[in-house]
Design an enzyme around this catalytic site. Structure first.
Site, PDB file in Angstrom:
ATOM      1  N   LYS A 182      37.882  34.567  43.778  1.00 35.29           N
ATOM      2  CA  LYS A 182      37.887  34.817  45.052  1.00 35.29           C
ATOM      3  C   LYS A 182      36.233  34.103  45.873  1.00 35.29           C
ATOM      4  CE  LYS A 182      36.985  36.089  49.420  1.00 35.29           C
ATOM      5  NZ  LYS A 182      36.025  36.072  50.264  1.00 35.29           N
ATOM      6  N   GLY A 234      29.757  42.701  45.364  1.00 35.50           N
ATOM      7  CA  GLY A 234      29.125  42.692  46.700  1.00 35.50           C
ATOM      8  C   GLY A 234      28.723  44.294  47.324  1.00 35.50           C
ATOM      9  N   SER A 235      29.210  44.166  47.949  1.00 34.10           N
ATOM     10  CA  SER A 235      28.186  45.392  49.004  1.00 34.10           C
ATOM     11  C   SER A 235      28.854  46.477  48.842  1.00 34.10           C
ATOM     12  CB  SER A 235      28.122  45.062  51.025  1.00 34.10           C
ATOM     13  OG  SER A 235      29.677  45.318  50.854  1.00 34.10           O
ATOM     14  N   THR A 236      28.138  48.002  48.724  1.00 38.23           N
ATOM     15  CA  THR A 236      28.889  49.262  48.776  1.00 38.23           C
ATOM     16  C   THR A 236      30.173  49.690  49.243  1.00 38.23           C
ATOM     17  OG1 THR A 236      26.992  50.390  47.414  1.00 38.23           O
ATOM     18  CG2 THR A 236      28.043  51.568  48.368  1.00 38.23           C
ATOM     19  N   GLY A 239      33.154  47.451  48.391  1.00 39.96           N
ATOM     20  CA  GLY A 239      33.222  47.946  46.075  1.00 39.96           C
ATOM     21  C   GLY A 239      34.279  49.484  47.340  1.00 39.96           C
ATOM     22  N   GLU A 256      29.975  45.918  41.061  1.00 43.23           N
ATOM     23  CA  GLU A 256      28.287  45.819  40.642  1.00 43.23           C
ATOM     24  C   GLU A 256      27.854  45.578  41.810  1.00 43.23           C
ATOM     25  OE1 GLU A 256      26.701  45.410  38.541  1.00 43.23           O
ATOM     26  OE2 GLU A 256      28.070  45.034  36.171  1.00 43.23           O
ATOM     27  N   CYS A 290      20.894  41.588  45.265  1.00 42.45           N
ATOM     28  CA  CYS A 290      20.979  43.002  44.672  1.00 42.45           C
ATOM     29  C   CYS A 290      20.362  43.991  44.283  1.00 42.45           C
ATOM     30  CB  CYS A 290      22.245  42.940  44.285  1.00 42.45           C
ATOM     31  SG  CYS A 290      22.043  42.469  42.048  1.00 42.45           S
ATOM     32  N   GLU A 387      20.286  49.312  52.365  1.00 45.50           N
ATOM     33  CA  GLU A 387      19.613  47.896  51.934  1.00 45.50           C
ATOM     34  C   GLU A 387      19.246  46.893  52.812  1.00 45.50           C
ATOM     35  OE1 GLU A 387      22.975  45.786  49.355  1.00 45.50           O
ATOM     36  OE2 GLU A 387      21.551  45.204  47.720  1.00 45.50           O
TER      37      GLU A 387
HETATM   38  P1  NAP Z   1      30.411  41.654  50.272  1.00 47.27           P
HETATM   39  O1  NAP Z   1      30.386  41.423  51.983  1.00 47.27           O
HETATM   40  O2  NAP Z   1      30.927  43.022  50.348  1.00 47.27           O
HETATM   41  O3  NAP Z   1      32.033  40.373  50.578  1.00 47.27           O
HETATM   42  C1  NAP Z   1      31.553  40.451  48.789  1.00 47.27           C
HETATM   43  C2  NAP Z   1      33.237  40.005  48.851  1.00 47.27           C
HETATM   44  O4  NAP Z   1      33.938  40.515  49.196  1.00 47.27           O
HETATM   45  C3  NAP Z   1      33.035  38.062  49.595  1.00 47.27           C
HETATM   46  O5  NAP Z   1      33.905  36.972  48.677  1.00 47.27           O
HETATM   47  C4  NAP Z   1      33.953  38.767  50.548  1.00 47.27           C
HETATM   48  O6  NAP Z   1      34.563  37.417  51.418  1.00 47.27           O
HETATM   49  C5  NAP Z   1      35.048  39.855  49.954  1.00 47.27           C
HETATM   50  N1  NAP Z   1      35.740  41.301  50.595  1.00 47.27           N
HETATM   51  C6  NAP Z   1      35.139  41.441  51.591  1.00 47.27           C
HETATM   52  N2  NAP Z   1      35.917  42.752  51.938  1.00 47.27           N
HETATM   53  C7  NAP Z   1      36.642  42.558  51.019  1.00 47.27           C
HETATM   54  C8  NAP Z   1      38.086  43.560  51.366  1.00 47.27           C
HETATM   55  N3  NAP Z   1      38.363  44.730  51.850  1.00 47.27           N
HETATM   56  N4  NAP Z   1      38.467  43.789  49.762  1.00 47.27           N
HETATM   57  C9  NAP Z   1      38.065  42.065  49.576  1.00 47.27           C
HETATM   58  N5  NAP Z   1      37.307  41.829  49.425  1.00 47.27           N
HETATM   59  C10 NAP Z   1      36.861  42.521  50.191  1.00 47.27           C
HETATM   60  O7  NAP Z   1      29.217  41.255  49.887  1.00 47.27           O
HETATM   61  P2  NAP Z   1      28.408  40.218  50.840  1.00 47.27           P
HETATM   62  O8  NAP Z   1      27.323  40.014  52.289  1.00 47.27           O
HETATM   63  O9  NAP Z   1      28.870  38.792  50.371  1.00 47.27           O
HETATM   64  O10 NAP Z   1      26.911  40.254  49.624  1.00 47.27           O
HETATM   65  C11 NAP Z   1      25.914  40.871  49.641  1.00 47.27           C
HETATM   66  C12 NAP Z   1      25.527  42.554  49.064  1.00 47.27           C
HETATM   67  O11 NAP Z   1      26.480  41.674  47.722  1.00 47.27           O
HETATM   68  C13 NAP Z   1      24.806  42.574  48.719  1.00 47.27           C
HETATM   69  O12 NAP Z   1      25.241  44.473  49.097  1.00 47.27           O
HETATM   70  C14 NAP Z   1      24.261  42.851  47.886  1.00 47.27           C
HETATM   71  O13 NAP Z   1      24.097  43.993  46.630  1.00 47.27           O
HETATM   72  C15 NAP Z   1      25.801  42.986  47.035  1.00 47.27           C
HETATM   73  N6  NAP Z   1      25.419  41.991  45.572  1.00 47.27           N
HETATM   74  C16 NAP Z   1      25.459  43.048  44.473  1.00 47.27           C
HETATM   75  C17 NAP Z   1      24.714  42.245  43.030  1.00 47.27           C
HETATM   76  C18 NAP Z   1      25.351  43.262  41.770  1.00 47.27           C
HETATM   77  O14 NAP Z   1      25.161  42.412  40.559  1.00 47.27           O
HETATM   78  N7  NAP Z   1      25.043  44.433  42.091  1.00 47.27           N
HETATM   79  C19 NAP Z   1      24.895  41.287  42.901  1.00 47.27           C
HETATM   80  C20 NAP Z   1      24.973  40.321  44.090  1.00 47.27           C
HETATM   81  C21 NAP Z   1      24.964  41.422  45.189  1.00 47.27           C
HETATM   82  P3  NAP Z   1      34.084  36.968  52.581  1.00 47.27           P
HETATM   83  O15 NAP Z   1      32.844  36.329  52.139  1.00 47.27           O
HETATM   84  O16 NAP Z   1      35.153  36.802  53.056  1.00 47.27           O
HETATM   85  O17 NAP Z   1      33.975  38.404  53.301  1.00 47.27           O
END
Ligand code: NAP
Ligand code: MG
Length: 483
Positions: A182, A234-236, A239, A256, A290, A387
């Protein structure tokens, strides 16, 4: 320029090796954040589509074509995926830049080779991860098998779309799993391009499916009873929702998540080198990393000299057209992200931190934001704890190693960290004291497919990269025979 880019058709879902119309026939408009113009319409996968993808993924797991494929052949197939990504790097980099707003040059020399490298690297592990024979009492023969976990659901963010997809798909396939991806709603283009490449190279049907959509699509994958494992970046906050969602069916989960990584400059550092590392540490990918070194801790005795050089270096970065060769900073990915960054900068001002650089939008129609530096930040302030995920850094001073470690570890995250020092003992001592999955010394953001990557504390569970990253997609079976 956009006219020259061939945009993949995102109106269908990739399921079972075919391009199918989504059950509910719904779609959304995908935007180019550097111009705030629509790129294309993207399908939204619903629960029925998820169910279909899970069924074909399950069937693929037991198929002659996939389960029957020798591990070495899986490795060769993955190698060819890597090679194809390299051959098409310019086209893929253009897609990535268009979709995310990141500089084309960074996508070309960073994201795409890293994604290709993931397929090549994990392809190599496909026939090298094995079980072992155990020294149990003589009347028994006991051995372990490393088996695929099964159907994997992968949910990824928008900051490094192809690279994130590769970091999930490559190890999962190397270990013989099937996977449903996804992509993030903001950045579906390269996931579709990758699906096209997998189809072209003859990956057996159903082994990889691509289901674009919003959070609900991700949640449906997480909730599905016949998915065995979720791998999420993605975000904490999301997560945590995923962990809760996976609890009902006790899925394996690797996460992650976010970070608030400290970059610590000691008085014995090579200041010039530290300035370069701290600058790219926070501003690479518009700060949407991240691992972003979003807290800079500087020893009080070198603070003024360091800040003068750092501000001079950071002020050279001007956000601009992502496609232009000289651009070092592009646009933020979306209006939502632009608002988030703007709000945090206001919070920082209200909390009394000093804006030494930037602090507002860049020029142009896109979501451009200037490199921003806060000075005199107290560790407990929100801009030093939460963050931001943008080009904003909080700088602060410390008096000694002990204080540096207390500040560095004084957040809920523990993803990465940087140390700048020429004192060898100090480097090892501080590396030992930092609660973070990665410690960089006199470098920053040096990320390799060969090295484990992941977080302590609320930065996640599990390690991607290296042997650990392959093992994450295996289940261990113990076989004990009475002889
Ligand atoms: P996000 O809002 O957490 O979204 C990540 C993914 O999860 C997207 O595909 C999102 O879909 C999906 N999603 C949202 N709600 C969900 C739910 N309830 N159940 C299942 N999936 C769901 O994160 P983001 O804004 O895309 O990315 C930024 C974050 O990612 C930051 O916090 C960053 O630190 C973290 N990150 C971490 C790493 C690492 O390796 N540690 C690497 C890169 C980024 P939608 O797009 O449709 O909302
Ligand atoms: Mg987009």
């Amino acid at each position: 320029m956009i006219a020259d880019i061939s945009i993949p058709d995102c109106s269908k879902l990739f399921i079972g090796g075919e391009w199918v119309t989504p059950d509910q026939q719904k779609s959304y408009s995908n935007e180019n954040p550097a111009r705030r113009e629509p790129i294309n319409e993207v399908a939204i996968a619903g629960a029925a589509d998820v169910d279909r993808a899970v069924q074909v993924a399950r069937a693929a797991l037991d198929s002659k074509e996939w389960a029957g494929m020798p591990a070495a052949d899986r490795g060769r197939l993955l190698w060819r995926v890597g090679q194809t990504l390299r051959e098409r790097a310019a086209d893929l980099a253009a897609l990535e830049s268009l979709d995310t707003g990141k500089p084309f040059v960074e996508a070309l020399y960073g994201d795409i080779p890293h994604a290709a490298g993931a397929f090549e690297y994990f392809g190599g592990w496909s026939n090298k991860i094995s079980g072992e024979v155990l020294p149990v009492p003589p009347r028994f023969f006991d051995y372990t098998r490393r088996e695929p976990v099964g159907v994997v659901g992968a949910v990824i963010p928008w900051n490094f779309p192809l690279q994130m997809a590769a970091m999930k798909i490559a190890p999962a396939l190397a270990m013989g799993n099937s996977i449903i991806l996804k992509p993030a709603e903001q950045t579906p283009l390269t996931a579709f391009a990758l699906a096209g490449i997998l189809e072209e190279l003859g990956l057996p049907a159903g082994v990889v499916s691509v289901l674009p959509g919003f959070g609900q699509t991700g949640a449906a994958i997480v909730a599905h009873a016949d998915v065995d494992k979720i791998t999420f970046t993605g975000s904490t906050a999301v997560g945590k929702q995923i962990m809760r969602g996976a609890a009902d069916t006790l899925k394996r989960v690797s996460l992650e998540l976010g970070g608030k990584s400290p970059n610590i400059v000691f008085e014995d550092a090579d200041i010039k080198r530290a300035v370069r590392g701290v600058t790219t540490g926070i501003y690479y990918n518009q700060g949407q990393m991240c691992t972003a070194g979003s807290r800079v801790l500087v020893h009080e005795s070198v603070h003024d000299a360091f800040m003068e050089a750092f501000l001079a270096e950071a002020s050279k970065i001007r956000p601009g057209d992502p496609m232009a060769k000289e651009t070092r900073m592009g646009a933020l990915v979306s209006e939502e992200q632009f608002e988030r960054v703007s709000q945090y900068v206001e919070i920082g001002r209200k909390e009394g931190a000093n804006v030494a650089l930037g602090g507002g939008p860049g020029d142009g129609d896109g979501y451009f934001y200037k490199p921003t530096v806060f000075t005199d930040v107290r560790p407990e302030q929100r801009i030093a704890q939460e963050e931001i995920f943008g080009p904003v850094v909080a700088t602060t001073t410390f008096a000694d190693e002990e204080e540096a470690l207390a500040i560095a570890n004084g957040v809920t995250y523990g993803l990465a960290s940087g140390i700048w020092t020429n004192n060898l003992s100090r480097a090892h001592r501080v590396a030992q004291g930092l609660k973070a999955g990665t410690v960089w010394v006199n470098t920053y953001n040096a990320l390799w497919n060969e090295a484990p990557f992941g977080g302590y504390k609320q930065s996640g569970h599990g390690r991607e990269g290296g042997r650990y990253g392959a093992e994450l997609y295996t289940e261990i079976k113990n076989v004990c025979i009475y002889i």
